[in-house]
Write a protein that holds these residues in place. Structure first.
Motif, PDB file in Angstrom:
ATOM      1  N   TYR A 102      50.510  33.566  30.401  1.00 36.84           N
ATOM      2  CA  TYR A 102      50.146  34.297  31.030  1.00 36.84           C
ATOM      3  C   TYR A 102      49.386  35.539  30.374  1.00 36.84           C
ATOM      4  CZ  TYR A 102      53.525  37.608  28.605  1.00 36.84           C
ATOM      5  OH  TYR A 102      53.951  38.427  27.905  1.00 36.84           O
ATOM      6  N   LYS A 103      48.476  36.040  31.446  1.00 36.71           N
ATOM      7  CA  LYS A 103      47.715  37.088  30.935  1.00 36.71           C
ATOM      8  C   LYS A 103      47.456  38.090  32.139  1.00 36.71           C
ATOM      9  CE  LYS A 103      42.896  36.112  31.532  1.00 36.71           C
ATOM     10  NZ  LYS A 103      42.241  37.490  31.711  1.00 36.71           N
ATOM     11  N   PHE A 104      47.410  39.388  31.556  1.00 38.22           N
ATOM     12  CA  PHE A 104      47.153  40.256  32.511  1.00 38.22           C
ATOM     13  C   PHE A 104      45.729  40.274  32.975  1.00 38.22           C
ATOM     14  CE2 PHE A 104      51.017  41.844  30.962  1.00 38.22           C
ATOM     15  CZ  PHE A 104      51.616  42.460  32.105  1.00 38.22           C
ATOM     16  N   ALA A 105      45.581  40.732  33.990  1.00 32.80           N
ATOM     17  CA  ALA A 105      44.027  40.460  34.779  1.00 32.80           C
ATOM     18  C   ALA A 105      43.120  41.350  33.879  1.00 32.80           C
ATOM     19  CB  ALA A 105      43.909  41.041  36.073  1.00 32.80           C
ATOM     20  N   SER A 106      43.554  42.518  33.225  1.00 35.00           N
ATOM     21  CA  SER A 106      42.559  43.192  32.542  1.00 35.00           C
ATOM     22  C   SER A 106      42.407  43.022  31.108  1.00 35.00           C
ATOM     23  CB  SER A 106      43.152  44.569  32.725  1.00 35.00           C
ATOM     24  OG  SER A 106      44.525  44.738  32.155  1.00 35.00           O
ATOM     25  N   LYS A 107      43.152  41.892  30.558  1.00 36.67           N
ATOM     26  CA  LYS A 107      43.283  41.426  29.229  1.00 36.67           C
ATOM     27  C   LYS A 107      42.372  40.452  28.906  1.00 36.67           C
ATOM     28  CE  LYS A 107      47.565  43.815  27.659  1.00 36.67           C
ATOM     29  NZ  LYS A 107      48.638  43.827  27.004  1.00 36.67           N
TER      30      LYS A 107
END
Length: 146
Positions: A6-11
């Protein structure tokens, strides 16, 4: 050990959530991500979207298979997660036999809110509403006040 990337959209980089089995429920994945990232459940909720298929997981009982990559976005508690095309049509086109006075005023109020949105591409609105808001935004610089 199975995992979900998973990754945050901003990372830029993906992180890993590990679990036992062939899949994990959406609710369990959210709890694990919130615990790992030290997020408070009272302040925000997580919107989970499959990175390859762009499918948004909405049901907390939905099963996410192992070795999948997902995009995570923080959203305010109680925010509308997504609308179907039918909801967008209902919002823009009045139903036969109903009064259009309230529909027109609510539609213009919605358009006024949408006009103030900085990123229309990610706004939760129909394509027609986004175009109307964009046209309205582009004309503000040439208004009589300027």
């Amino acid at each position: 050990m199975a995992c979900v990337h998973y990754k945050f959209a901003s990372k830029l980089n993906f992180a890993i959530a590990t679990f036992d089995g062939r899949h994990i429920s959406l609710g369990d994945l959210k709890k694990q991500i919130m615990g790992t990232e030290k997020l408070k459940a009272a302040k925000c909720d997580l919107q989970i979207t499959n990175a390859q298929t762009k499918e948004e997981y909405t049901d907390d009982n939905a099963l996410i298979p192992k070795n999948v990559s997902v995009i995570v976005r923080r959203i305010p508690i109680g925010a509308v997660k997504s609308t179907s095309k039918a909801d967008a049509i209902r919002r823009t086109e009045p139903v036969m036999g109903t009064s259009t006075v309230n529909d027109d005023s609510s539609a213009s109020l919605f358009l006024a809110q949408l006009t103030k949105t900085a990123n229309l591409a990610e706004a939760n609105a129909s394509e027609e509403d986004k175009i109307k808001a964009m046209m309205s935004q582009s004309g503000h610089a040439y208004g009589p006040v300027n």
